[in-house]
Design a protein around this motif. Sequence first.
Motif, PDB file in Angstrom:
ATOM      1  N   VAL A 276      52.175  36.126  45.688  1.00  0.00           N
ATOM      2  CA  VAL A 276      51.984  35.617  44.328  1.00  0.00           C
ATOM      3  C   VAL A 276      50.501  35.588  43.950  1.00  0.00           C
ATOM      4  O   VAL A 276      50.114  35.994  42.846  1.00  0.00           O
ATOM      5  N   ALA A 277      49.649  35.078  44.850  1.00  0.00           N
ATOM      6  CA  ALA A 277      48.209  34.951  44.560  1.00  0.00           C
ATOM      7  C   ALA A 277      47.419  35.301  45.820  1.00  0.00           C
ATOM      8  O   ALA A 277      47.001  34.410  46.564  1.00  0.00           O
ATOM      9  N   PRO A 278      47.215  36.583  46.102  1.00  0.00           N
ATOM     10  CA  PRO A 278      46.553  37.001  47.346  1.00  0.00           C
ATOM     11  C   PRO A 278      45.119  36.507  47.472  1.00  0.00           C
ATOM     12  O   PRO A 278      44.563  36.481  48.561  1.00  0.00           O
ATOM     13  N   TRP A 279      44.518  36.114  46.354  1.00  0.00           N
ATOM     14  CA  TRP A 279      43.133  35.646  46.370  1.00  0.00           C
ATOM     15  C   TRP A 279      43.016  34.165  46.712  1.00  0.00           C
ATOM     16  O   TRP A 279      41.929  33.665  47.029  1.00  0.00           O
ATOM     17  N   LEU A 280      44.134  33.434  46.661  1.00  0.00           N
ATOM     18  CA  LEU A 280      44.084  31.975  46.688  1.00  0.00           C
ATOM     19  C   LEU A 280      43.602  31.411  48.024  1.00  0.00           C
ATOM     20  O   LEU A 280      42.653  30.627  48.075  1.00  0.00           O
ATOM     21  N   ILE A 281      44.271  31.798  49.111  1.00  0.00           N
ATOM     22  CA  ILE A 281      43.954  31.180  50.403  1.00  0.00           C
ATOM     23  C   ILE A 281      42.511  31.460  50.840  1.00  0.00           C
ATOM     24  O   ILE A 281      41.771  30.528  51.176  1.00  0.00           O
ATOM     25  N   PRO A 282      42.059  32.729  50.874  1.00  0.00           N
ATOM     26  CA  PRO A 282      40.660  32.958  51.291  1.00  0.00           C
ATOM     27  C   PRO A 282      39.651  32.246  50.405  1.00  0.00           C
ATOM     28  O   PRO A 282      38.613  31.778  50.891  1.00  0.00           O
ATOM     29  N   ALA A 283      39.940  32.173  49.085  1.00  0.00           N
ATOM     30  CA  ALA A 283      39.007  31.494  48.175  1.00  0.00           C
ATOM     31  C   ALA A 283      38.923  30.004  48.492  1.00  0.00           C
ATOM     32  O   ALA A 283      37.828  29.424  48.535  1.00  0.00           O
ATOM     33  N   ILE A 284      40.072  29.377  48.720  1.00  0.00           N
ATOM     34  CA  ILE A 284      40.087  27.939  49.024  1.00  0.00           C
ATOM     35  C   ILE A 284      39.411  27.664  50.364  1.00  0.00           C
ATOM     36  O   ILE A 284      38.576  26.754  50.485  1.00  0.00           O
ATOM     37  N   ILE A 285      39.751  28.445  51.387  1.00  0.00           N
ATOM     38  CA  ILE A 285      39.153  28.246  52.709  1.00  0.00           C
ATOM     39  C   ILE A 285      37.652  28.511  52.648  1.00  0.00           C
ATOM     40  O   ILE A 285      36.845  27.771  53.224  1.00  0.00           O
ATOM     41  N   GLY A 286      37.247  29.567  51.942  1.00  0.00           N
ATOM     42  CA  GLY A 286      35.827  29.876  51.819  1.00  0.00           C
ATOM     43  C   GLY A 286      35.042  28.749  51.171  1.00  0.00           C
ATOM     44  O   GLY A 286      33.913  28.455  51.560  1.00  0.00           O
ATOM     45  N   ALA A 287      35.642  28.106  50.173  1.00  0.00           N
ATOM     46  CA  ALA A 287      34.945  27.035  49.456  1.00  0.00           C
ATOM     47  C   ALA A 287      34.937  25.721  50.212  1.00  0.00           C
ATOM     48  O   ALA A 287      33.972  24.955  50.139  1.00  0.00           O
ATOM     49  N   THR A 288      36.000  25.428  50.935  1.00  0.00           N
ATOM     50  CA  THR A 288      36.162  24.075  51.500  1.00  0.00           C
ATOM     51  C   THR A 288      35.902  23.971  52.992  1.00  0.00           C
ATOM     52  O   THR A 288      35.971  22.869  53.538  1.00  0.00           O
ATOM     53  N   THR A 289      35.577  25.073  53.664  1.00  0.00           N
ATOM     54  CA  THR A 289      35.372  25.006  55.117  1.00  0.00           C
ATOM     55  C   THR A 289      34.376  23.928  55.543  1.00  0.00           C
ATOM     56  O   THR A 289      34.648  23.187  56.500  1.00  0.00           O
TER      57      THR A 289
END
Length: 619
Positions: A276-289
Amino acid sequence: MYQELARTIIKNVGGGENISNFTHCATRLRFNLKNDSKADLQTLKSTKGVIGVVNSNGQLQIIIGSDVSNVYKEILNSNLVVSNDKQEDKKKGLSSIFEIIAGIFTPIMPPLTAAGMLKVVLIIASTFGWLSKESQTYYIFNFAADSIFFIFPVILGYTSAVKFKCNPYMGMLLGGAMIHPSYMALVNAKEAVTFLGLPMKLVTYASSVVPIILVVFVMSYVENFADKVSPKPIRFFLKPLITILVMIPLVFLVLGPLGSITGEGLAVLVNKINTVAPWLIPAIIGATTPLLVMIGMHWAIIPIGFNELALKGFENFIGPGMMVSNIAHGGAILAVALKTKNKDFKQLAGSSGFSALFGITEPAMYGVTLKLKKPLIPIMVAGGLAGLYCGLMGVVRYSTGMPGLASIAIFISDIKPSNVIHALIACGIAFVVGFIGMFVVGFEDIPNENKEKVKKEKKEAKPDLEIGEVMATVKSIADGEVIELSAVKDEAFASESLGKGFAIIPENGKILSPINGTVASIFATNHAIGLESEDGTEILIHIGIDTVRLNGEHFKSLVKEGDSIKIGDVLVEFEKDKVVKKGFDISTPVIITNTFDYKNIIPIKFGKVKAGEDILSLA
């Protein structure tokens, strides 16, 4: 220094196994021991770094002074303390879950890293034609690197059992049963199997993560039950026998299939999000690590990444996002190194920034980022943007490894050659945005002249003064009766081990500032506060004797660390009558902790005083 002192203290309180609980207050370590007679009090008293030792109210108190928190941390980090029961009882909710996951996966990081880096070497060797994938050498190295995932049930059986406090070798036995060749033969035969007359769901547990953790968690209770019902003379063999007889049916009929469904469910959830949103997980992990690492929540998602790698051979859940976050961290901290005027801080930021680029962010996180705070803004923005790029380009990693430039080869693939190119572009985005963003956001630089230097200069200047020349005065902190420190019913204060000063028995529950200056520190329970005056006088106000045992009840701080204060400002309010009713002495020592910076500290008045009256003269 602190590490050596911590080990000496642990040894002389009877060893880690003799400690049932320990904590600290503003000046001292506080131990509850299982056997008080095992403590060597004389050795403790003569230990360098220990100011004094008090055994009071069933608690061994080791007085350290202002460095107490550093020694406390070293004791926590020493792994020599077997139990800390009261502290364990306080660990609830998400924090306890994160701690369990961390305890299970941390010990296996070295072999996982070794296997991942071996994969990197094989990828590089085959890509540049140094080693053929068809060769037996490649074949043997490859299955050796893959073996860590295959035997996950055995390895995690051990580490899970250690964390759940049951027999680790029983955990390994159950993990071994789940990947035994005979069981695998049943799975491969694809024929119906019954066990104890019940149909058994055949599941491949090799490379699985969730099933064995669930199995060992249940085993910890079964083993405890077996221990209770086994007569002592035959417990040695009956306890493990009962455990295995109960667990094997549970493993193959209930827990294993349930754990497998859970693991597969996680994979399905990740796949649906990626669809559905292939960009979602890497973007969230990248921002919140950085935030995840600070609170330990990254351990909650690492198993999902391992699960993805084990099931599919690649993953985008944590690898790409964490990598670009670390690169962003490195870029921002290197910008700090370039911009700061503080030579020592420049060196720290430079070295820790480069470490972050290669996947090791702890020095940057705790040495620079959390100290300045503002670097978190460009780090999270840069990590989020680079993670978004990874998601849009479908970047995945094919093996484990440190999430940084050193492991960039884990993104190389024959099937998808562009994968590593997009990974490198994402790293470039993270670095550039983090680096430039740090210049845009800015930060409050740390001056070169640190506190130690200032104190040294003051100390060198004061001996030239005449003894009668007054440098400063300290006021009364409340209405009440001023008494000599020697009258205080606490050896550490009465002996002036922590410094000279006075004590006051306050008439009300308001503690006022005795100086103009700043709040240097506030203890978590608000019963003690450290101040520093404008002329460098360092003061500790300790409200009551042994009041740390109230755990902050009845105490309220009206200031915070770093606040500027004036004489007469209310620092702390406490419910005096309730504290006295609970049996606590409210005599409040006011200590000059840098006593040796002065030639003389002269009492001005004892007996009944009003708040704000001069009590001490510092010469």
